[in-house]
Structure formats: structure tokens, C-alpha cells
Scaffold this motif. Structure first.
Motif, PDB file in Angstrom:
ATOM      1  N   VAL A 264       1.068  -1.095  -0.115  1.00  0.00           N
ATOM      2  CA  VAL A 264       0.074   0.067  -0.234  1.00  0.00           C
ATOM      3  C   VAL A 264       0.981   0.990   0.041  1.00  0.00           C
ATOM      4  O   VAL A 264       1.761   0.946   0.946  1.00  0.00           O
ATOM      5  CB  VAL A 264      -0.746   0.136   1.414  1.00  0.00           C
ATOM      6  N   VAL A 265       0.755   2.260  -1.355  1.00  0.00           N
ATOM      7  CA  VAL A 265       2.352   3.064  -1.301  1.00  0.00           C
ATOM      8  C   VAL A 265       1.044   4.370  -1.453  1.00  0.00           C
ATOM      9  O   VAL A 265       0.285   4.559  -2.128  1.00  0.00           O
ATOM     10  CB  VAL A 265       2.831   2.910  -2.396  1.00  0.00           C
ATOM     11  N   THR A 266       1.705   5.487  -0.663  1.00  0.00           N
ATOM     12  CA  THR A 266       1.273   6.962  -1.144  1.00  0.00           C
ATOM     13  C   THR A 266       2.894   7.523  -1.504  1.00  0.00           C
ATOM     14  O   THR A 266       3.387   6.980  -1.402  1.00  0.00           O
ATOM     15  CB  THR A 266       1.250   7.633   0.309  1.00  0.00           C
ATOM     16  N   GLY A 267       2.006   8.641  -2.640  1.00  0.00           N
ATOM     17  CA  GLY A 267       3.816   8.828  -3.266  1.00  0.00           C
ATOM     18  C   GLY A 267       3.547  10.317  -3.771  1.00  0.00           C
ATOM     19  O   GLY A 267       2.131  10.426  -4.449  1.00  0.00           O
ATOM     20  N   ALA A 282       5.782   3.056   1.284  1.00  0.00           N
ATOM     21  CA  ALA A 282       5.448   2.211   0.879  1.00  0.00           C
ATOM     22  C   ALA A 282       4.339   1.942   2.656  1.00  0.00           C
ATOM     23  O   ALA A 282       5.496   2.318   4.116  1.00  0.00           O
ATOM     24  CB  ALA A 282       6.251   0.752   0.806  1.00  0.00           C
ATOM     25  N   GLU A 283       3.251   2.230   2.878  1.00  0.00           N
ATOM     26  CA  GLU A 283       2.274   2.693   4.223  1.00  0.00           C
ATOM     27  C   GLU A 283       2.415   0.949   5.082  1.00  0.00           C
ATOM     28  O   GLU A 283       2.891   0.965   6.717  1.00  0.00           O
ATOM     29  CB  GLU A 283       0.897   2.654   4.384  1.00  0.00           C
ATOM     30  N   SER A 284       2.030   0.197   4.836  1.00  0.00           N
ATOM     31  CA  SER A 284       2.855  -2.010   4.646  1.00  0.00           C
ATOM     32  C   SER A 284       2.366  -2.143   3.223  1.00  0.00           C
ATOM     33  O   SER A 284       2.447  -1.902   2.388  1.00  0.00           O
ATOM     34  CB  SER A 284       1.032  -1.953   5.422  1.00  0.00           C
ATOM     35  N   GLY A 285       2.566  -3.643   3.740  1.00  0.00           N
ATOM     36  CA  GLY A 285       3.048  -4.790   2.380  1.00  0.00           C
ATOM     37  C   GLY A 285       3.797  -6.246   3.049  1.00  0.00           C
ATOM     38  O   GLY A 285       4.095  -6.412   4.276  1.00  0.00           O
TER      39      GLY A 285
END
Length: 403
Positions: A264-267, A282-285
Motif C-alpha cells: 500500500v503506497v503513498t507518494g 510503502a505504508e504496509s505490504g
């Protein structure tokens, strides 16, 4: 004589019903085919397989094929006031196509779905590639995409008024309102996507493109040259991309890289014709294998390659073109950060097996001329691995990638 005349050919359905009758003539020596089905009224639900798939209603059907396999003239006309296609009711269906070994001429492709029209007309030449196609869709409901067996649900409204031309350029407007799309395998989930895309003088301007994707949200803006259809398109399914610059913002979007990486990515990312740069967190994964980003290409025979090209879809061709562009001539400069919720769960790397743990840290990912570089450091906590049947615990380990 080398001519064979079939005076009566019956097409029989699964329930032994006569679908329609026709006749044709073959010149066996010169392979000259003269085949015609003239002005035949055909009931779609008389074929059990079509009926089971949601097709019903009557169509007026006209078809001819004249010539050999190498040089021919063919035509197809279909008309119906009211018909159901894959479960979707359609009115004013009117299709008029003609073609030969070099050209497909779309005299008319018209249908109304929920009283809103979709109209396509124009032509497409194979060799050399030339085309001039007009597309008009007004308030067109996109739930017809559910006709695809892999789609669980689809909805939204599209308005398209565009002209695609190899000689006069491409122009038009595309509006997408509240587009939703979900595949049955759960890999793709599109939620409330809205788009405003204009095309002027071969330039495609993304005025607005935003919405939900795989549990998160995204926005895209920028512009790109309208892709060119090359001479070998019918074989490779690849388009030629010109200059472009797309700015993308991701917020908690779930992405996959093959079967190896899920995150789960933000950017924020900027994507141009020769460079990819930005910041990604990468917030989680979960990392299940270390992928080979460059990768050695598997050698295949000419026969296998021909089969691959034949079965390839246009979408697959476009994706391959983008990937090849990145691998061959791209500069990648990404700041990558992994939060503590990113997990390692790798079955094996060489002699080391069952690698588990949490990983966090940050690095700069660089790619140029086929070479991958990594600068930064990561920490593995509360991990473990197995070596020579012995299990080892990792309380805290640092991995550094120096310049």
C-alpha cells in the motif's frame, strides 16, 4: 470443371433447429470463393449457447465473401430495432462493415443503450497504416463492461466525441463520470473515477483524472502526444509513444509487482518519456521474493514467439511498450521509504529459507542504462530465517547500501 456448387447448406443449432440456409460456389483450382447469406432474419436465442449467455431477439443479417484467402472482398450488415446482447437491451442496432485484404471500412456502427447512442464510422488500412475513425458516445452507461466474464461489476457514464486520423491529426473530448469497475479476482478495484481529457492537434491533455483505485485514491494531470499506430501494429499490438509528462499523486493505493511484492503506497511521481522520478512511501505490504527487475529474457523459438504475438492483447502490448521504454532508455530516480508495517515473508534465497520479519527504512532507487542502484539503509526487526535446518532469530539488523 473445377467449380463445385453447394446448392443448399443448412446451419443447424444445438437443438437440431435450422438456423438458416444458403448456397455457395468454390473454384477448387484457383480457390475462388463466392459465398453469400442474403437478407436473412436470424433469432439469436435460437442458438442455445447464445441464449445461455444472454443474447436474444431477431436481427436482419447480410454477409458475403468473394475471392481467395489472399485477395478478397467481404461485407457484413446487421440491423435490429431491439435486441439483447449479453444481457444488455440495445435498440437501433445498425452495423455496416466492408473490407478486403488491405482495408476495413466502417460504414456505420450504431447502437442505442438506455436511449443513449454509440456511433462509430471511418476506415482502417493495414498496409501502409492509414485510418480515419469518428467516435460519438452520449451519456453512455459503462455497465455494459459487465459482459466480460472476468468483470464483477461496472458502472459510470462516458461522453466521447473524437476523431482519430493518421493524416488530419486527432481531436475531440472524453468525459468520464463516476466510473466504477471491479474484477472477479479482486486484483482491480476502480471507484468513482472522473476524467476530463481533451485532444487537440495530436496532443492529449489530461485536464482531470482522479478517483479511487485499489482501496486508495489517485490524481493525474499532464499531457502526452497521441500514440502513433506503427506499420507492424497488427503483429506486435504495440503503439509508439511520443513526448509526455504525467504528474501522479497516490494516497494509500494497493499495488502489486507480479506475485513477489504487494504494498500500500503513498507518494508523488512524475512520469515522462525518458524519466521517472518522485517520492514513494510503502505504508504496509509484503515481500515474498526478491524480483529480477532487469531480468534475463527467456529464449523462445520462432514458432513460440509467433504464437505469443498472435495471442497477445492490445492492452498487453501497450504495457510491454511502457516497460521496454523504462528498461532500455529510462532514468529512474525514486526516493523509497518503507514503514514498519512492511513484512518479509520469503520462502528461500539460495540456501537461506523461511525469511521473515518486519522491514523499515529508506533509500534512493536509481536506474540507468539497464543498471539498478540502491543507496540507503533498512532495518529488519523481530525476524528469523532457516539455514542448514537451523533456525536463527533476528532481533535487530541493519542493511546498508552505500554510494
Amino acid at each position: 470443371t473445377n467449380n463445385v456448387l453447394f446448392e443448399n447448406i443448412k446451419f443447424i443449432g444445438e437443438n437440431n433447429e435450422t438456423l438458416f440456409e444458403t448456397n455457395t460456389k468454390f473454384d477448387l483450382e484457383n480457390v475462388d470463393i463466392d459465398y453469400k447469406v442474403g437478407d436473412h432474419n436470424f433469432s439469436l436465442d435460437s442458438v442455445q449457447d447464445l441464449k445461455n449467455k444472454g443474447y436474444s431477439g431477431n436481427i436482419d443479417f447480410d454477409f458475403f465473401y468473394k475471392g481467395s484467402f489472399e485477395k478478397f472482398l467481404t461485407g457484413l450488415k446487421i440491423k435490429s430495432d431491439k435486441v439483447t446482447l449479453a444481457g444488455f437491451p440495445v435498440t437501433n442496432l445498425d452495423i455496416d462493415l466492408q473490407g478486403n485484404e488491405k482495408t476495413v471500412n466502417i460504414g456505420l456502427f450504431n447502437l442505442n443503450y438506455e436511449n443513449n447512442p454509440l456511433i462509430v464510422s471511418g476506415y482502417f488500412d493495414y498496409s501502409p497504416i492509414k485510418y480515419d475513425i469518428s467516435v460519438l458516445a452520449q451519456n453512455f452507461n459503462l455497465n455494459f463492461l459487465e459482459a466480460n466474464k472476468d468483470v464483477a461489476s461496472a458502472s459510470g457514464i462516458a461522453n466521447i466525441d473524437a476523431i482519430l486520423s493518421s493524416s488530419h491529426g486527432t481531436s475531440g473530448h472524453i468525459l468520464l463520470n463516476n466510473f466504477n469497475y471491479k474484477t472477479k479476482d479482486g486484483i482491480t478495484l476502480v471507484d468513482n473515477v472522473n476524467a476530463d481529457i481533451s485532444v487537440d492537434n495530436r496532443k492529449l491533455n489530461v485536464n482531470r483524472l482522479d478517483g479511487g483505485y485499489n482501496g486508495g485514491t489517485f490524481t493525474v494531470d499532464g499531457n502526452l502526444d497521441v500514440p502513433v499506430i506503427p506499420e507492424n501494429f497488427m503483429k506486435t499490438k504495440r503503439l509508439e509513444f511520443g513526448k509526455f509528462e504525467l504528474n501522479t499523486t497516490l494516497n494509500s493505493v494497493k499495488i502489486r509487482y507480479g506475485e513477489d511484492i504487494e504494498a500500500v503506497v503513498t507518494g508523488d511521481i512524475v512520469f515522462t518519456e525518458n524519466r521517472l522520478f518522485g517520492n514513494i512511501t510503502a505504508e504496509s505490504g509484503e515481500i515474498r521474493a526478491i524480483p529480477s527487475f532487469g531480468g534475463e529474457k527467456k529464449s523462445v523459438s520462432a514458432e513460440e514467439q509467433e504464437k505469443i504475438l498472435k495471442n497477445k492483447t492490445i492492452v498487453e502490448g501497450i504495457v510491454e511498450e511502457v516497460i521496454d521504454k523504462i528498461l532500455k532508455q529510462y532514468i529512474v530516480d525514486i526516493n523509497l521509504r518503507a514503514n514498519k508495517d512492511v513484512k518479509l515473508n520469503i520462502p528461500s534465497i539460495s540456501l537461506v529459507k523461511n525469511i521473515k520479519g518486519g522491514i523499515s527504512g529508506e533509500s534512493k532507487v536509481l536506474y540507468e542504462n539497464g543498471e539498478v542502484g540502491l543507496i540507503g539503509e533498512y532495518t529488519i526487526r523481530q525476524g528469523s530465517f532457516v539455514l542448514n535446518n537451523n533456525r536463527f532469530k533476528i532481533d535487530n539488523a541493519e542493511i546498508r547500501f552505500p554510494e
